[in-house]
Design a protein around this motif. Structure first.
Motif, PDB file in Angstrom:
ATOM      1  N   TYR A  35       0.839  -1.195   0.000  1.00  0.00           N
ATOM      2  CA  TYR A  35       0.000   0.000   0.000  1.00  0.00           C
ATOM      3  C   TYR A  35       0.872   1.242   0.000  1.00  0.00           C
ATOM      4  CZ  TYR A  35      -3.913  -3.016   1.360  1.00  0.00           C
ATOM      5  OH  TYR A  35      -4.876  -3.994   1.382  1.00  0.00           O
ATOM      6  N   GLN A  48      -0.634  -7.071  -5.078  1.00  0.00           N
ATOM      7  CA  GLN A  48      -0.576  -8.261  -4.239  1.00  0.00           C
ATOM      8  C   GLN A  48       0.322  -9.289  -4.908  1.00  0.00           C
ATOM      9  OE1 GLN A  48      -3.847 -10.349  -1.799  1.00  0.00           O
ATOM     10  NE2 GLN A  48      -4.093 -11.145  -3.861  1.00  0.00           N
TER      11      GLN A  48
ATOM     12  N   TYR B  31     -15.742  -8.028   5.630  1.00  0.00           N
ATOM     13  CA  TYR B  31     -14.748  -7.679   6.623  1.00  0.00           C
ATOM     14  C   TYR B  31     -14.618  -6.162   6.748  1.00  0.00           C
ATOM     15  CZ  TYR B  31     -12.777 -12.445   6.732  1.00  0.00           C
ATOM     16  OH  TYR B  31     -12.581 -13.793   6.890  1.00  0.00           O
ATOM     17  N   TYR B  33     -12.512  -3.099   9.334  1.00  0.00           N
ATOM     18  CA  TYR B  33     -11.421  -2.924  10.291  1.00  0.00           C
ATOM     19  C   TYR B  33     -11.374  -1.475  10.785  1.00  0.00           C
ATOM     20  CZ  TYR B  33      -9.753  -6.991   7.623  1.00  0.00           C
ATOM     21  OH  TYR B  33      -9.655  -8.197   6.992  1.00  0.00           O
ATOM     22  N   TYR B  48     -11.810  -5.491  14.606  1.00  0.00           N
ATOM     23  CA  TYR B  48     -12.214  -5.880  13.266  1.00  0.00           C
ATOM     24  C   TYR B  48     -13.489  -6.709  13.354  1.00  0.00           C
ATOM     25  CZ  TYR B  48     -10.011 -10.431  14.214  1.00  0.00           C
ATOM     26  OH  TYR B  48      -9.670 -11.636  14.760  1.00  0.00           O
ATOM     27  N   VAL B  50     -15.806  -9.673  10.933  1.00  0.00           N
ATOM     28  CA  VAL B  50     -15.847 -10.536   9.745  1.00  0.00           C
ATOM     29  C   VAL B  50     -17.268 -10.669   9.212  1.00  0.00           C
ATOM     30  CG1 VAL B  50     -13.786 -11.768  10.467  1.00  0.00           C
ATOM     31  CG2 VAL B  50     -16.027 -12.676  11.065  1.00  0.00           C
ATOM     32  N   GLY B  58      -8.309  -6.278  18.129  1.00  0.00           N
ATOM     33  CA  GLY B  58      -7.037  -6.264  17.436  1.00  0.00           C
ATOM     34  C   GLY B  58      -5.904  -6.086  18.431  1.00  0.00           C
ATOM     35  N   THR B  94     -12.947  -5.074   3.271  1.00  0.00           N
ATOM     36  CA  THR B  94     -12.531  -5.974   2.203  1.00  0.00           C
ATOM     37  C   THR B  94     -13.592  -7.045   2.049  1.00  0.00           C
ATOM     38  OG1 THR B  94     -10.713  -7.342   1.370  1.00  0.00           O
ATOM     39  CG2 THR B  94     -11.181  -7.482   3.705  1.00  0.00           C
ATOM     40  N   GLY B  96     -13.313 -10.243   1.782  1.00  0.00           N
ATOM     41  CA  GLY B  96     -13.153 -11.463   2.564  1.00  0.00           C
ATOM     42  C   GLY B  96     -12.220 -12.399   1.827  1.00  0.00           C
ATOM     43  N   GLY B  97     -11.701 -13.385   2.520  1.00  0.00           N
ATOM     44  CA  GLY B  97     -10.657 -14.207   1.942  1.00  0.00           C
ATOM     45  C   GLY B  97      -9.338 -13.472   2.053  1.00  0.00           C
ATOM     46  N   THR B  98      -8.249 -14.164   1.878  1.00  0.00           N
ATOM     47  CA  THR B  98      -6.959 -13.518   2.099  1.00  0.00           C
ATOM     48  C   THR B  98      -6.413 -12.836   0.852  1.00  0.00           C
ATOM     49  OG1 THR B  98      -5.789 -15.556   1.581  1.00  0.00           O
ATOM     50  CG2 THR B  98      -6.332 -15.166   3.892  1.00  0.00           C
ATOM     51  N   TYR B  99      -7.135 -12.836  -0.246  1.00  0.00           N
ATOM     52  CA  TYR B  99      -6.566 -12.350  -1.495  1.00  0.00           C
ATOM     53  C   TYR B  99      -7.278 -11.121  -2.046  1.00  0.00           C
ATOM     54  CZ  TYR B  99      -4.263 -16.825  -1.206  1.00  0.00           C
ATOM     55  OH  TYR B  99      -3.525 -17.892  -0.771  1.00  0.00           O
ATOM     56  N   ASN B 100      -7.930 -10.397  -1.154  1.00  0.00           N
ATOM     57  CA  ASN B 100      -8.637  -9.192  -1.588  1.00  0.00           C
ATOM     58  C   ASN B 100      -8.051  -7.964  -0.924  1.00  0.00           C
ATOM     59  OD1 ASN B 100     -10.885 -10.294  -3.272  1.00  0.00           O
ATOM     60  ND2 ASN B 100     -11.287 -11.395  -1.385  1.00  0.00           N
ATOM     61  N   GLU B 101      -7.969  -6.875  -1.688  1.00  0.00           N
ATOM     62  CA  GLU B 101      -7.384  -5.649  -1.164  1.00  0.00           C
ATOM     63  C   GLU B 101      -8.303  -5.009  -0.141  1.00  0.00           C
ATOM     64  OE1 GLU B 101      -8.188  -3.688  -5.259  1.00  0.00           O
ATOM     65  OE2 GLU B 101      -8.008  -2.031  -3.827  1.00  0.00           O
ATOM     66  N   GLN B 102      -7.680  -4.230   0.743  1.00  0.00           N
ATOM     67  CA  GLN B 102      -8.456  -3.436   1.690  1.00  0.00           C
ATOM     68  C   GLN B 102      -8.699  -2.054   1.090  1.00  0.00           C
ATOM     69  OE1 GLN B 102      -7.564  -3.473   5.933  1.00  0.00           O
ATOM     70  NE2 GLN B 102      -6.135  -5.158   5.596  1.00  0.00           N
ATOM     71  N   PHE B 104      -9.636   1.734   2.116  1.00  0.00           N
ATOM     72  CA  PHE B 104      -9.605   2.588   3.304  1.00  0.00           C
ATOM     73  C   PHE B 104     -10.486   3.818   3.127  1.00  0.00           C
ATOM     74  CE2 PHE B 104      -6.283   1.067   6.193  1.00  0.00           C
ATOM     75  CZ  PHE B 104      -5.724   0.073   5.427  1.00  0.00           C
TER      76      PHE B 104
END
Lengths: 114, 113
Positions: A35, A48, B31, B33, B48, B50, B58, B94, B96-102, B104
């Protein structure tokens, strides 16, 4: 707990010089995200990396994921004043039952001198 | 889509006062945060969620509370504000899942005097 460290903490470069920031995780990561946060702004997703040894490029930015998936780097070629900001890496940390949170690195603040 | 919105943008509180920082996202993300960022420092996770009805602590939850009654909203409550809570607060979401950008929000700059 899982920790993600970045070095250096600060970097001042002359415009046109190259810049590299390094990210190191205490645990193996499934993937890593980068980021950028401009001064006074909010973090914005850059990229990523998922595969071991993966290298991705975005114009003058080159991102690399280590073979052991515990470290990553961001290299900027020929910096410009628009590159000013703080660069964060972030890796997932499992929280149980298939859920997770992201651990952000400590960040590297880049200043570019014109 | 507006993305992630936060209100207020700025706020000054006196020691001992309370307030709620609002966060709303219109991307139907599971998700959400809350982070705080002290001057010149990195992001520290406060709470956070889910999904609606599910929240967890956190790294730095003391002095804060959250709720998640809908998918869209994730307010952060500060009780008995202290100078140590002076910071910039970012909400993120985001899918969800570990492969998605957050994604802000623009942040809330809070000063406690």
């Amino acid at each position: 707990g899982q920790q993600v460290m970045q070095i250096p903490q600060y970097q001042h470069v002359q415009e046109g010089e190259d810049f590299t920031t390094y990210c190191n995780s205490s645990t193996t990561l499934s993937n890593i995200q980068w980021y950028k946060q401009r001064p006074g702004g909010h973090p914005v997703f850059l990229i990523q990396l998922v595969k071991s040894g993966e290298v991705k490029k975005q114009k003058r930015l080159t991102f690399q994921f280590g073979e052991a998936k515990k470290n990553s780097s961001l290299h900027i070629t020929a910096t410009q004043t628009t590159d000013v900001g703080t660069y964060f890496c972030a890796g997932p940390s499992a929280t149980g039952a298939g859920t997770y949170k992201y651990i952000f690195g400590t960040g590297t603040r880049l200043k570019v001198l014109a | 889509n507006a993305g992630v919105t936060q209100t207020p943008k700025f706020r000054i509180l006196k020691i001992g006062q309370s307030m709620t920082l609002q966060c709303t996202q219109d991307m139907n993300h599971n998700y959400m945060y809350w982070y705080r960022q002290d001057p010149g420092m990195g992001l520290k996770l406060i709470y956070y969620s889910v999904g609606a009805g599910i929240t967890d602590k956190g790294e730095v939850p003391n002095g804060y509370n959250v709720s998640r009654s809908t998918t869209e909203d994730f307010p952060l409550r500060l009780e008995l504000a202290a100078p140590s809570q002076t910071s910039v607060y970012f909400c993120a979401s985001t899918q969800g899942g570990t492969y998605n950008e957050q994604f802000f929000g623009p942040g809330t700059r809070l000063t406690v005097l």
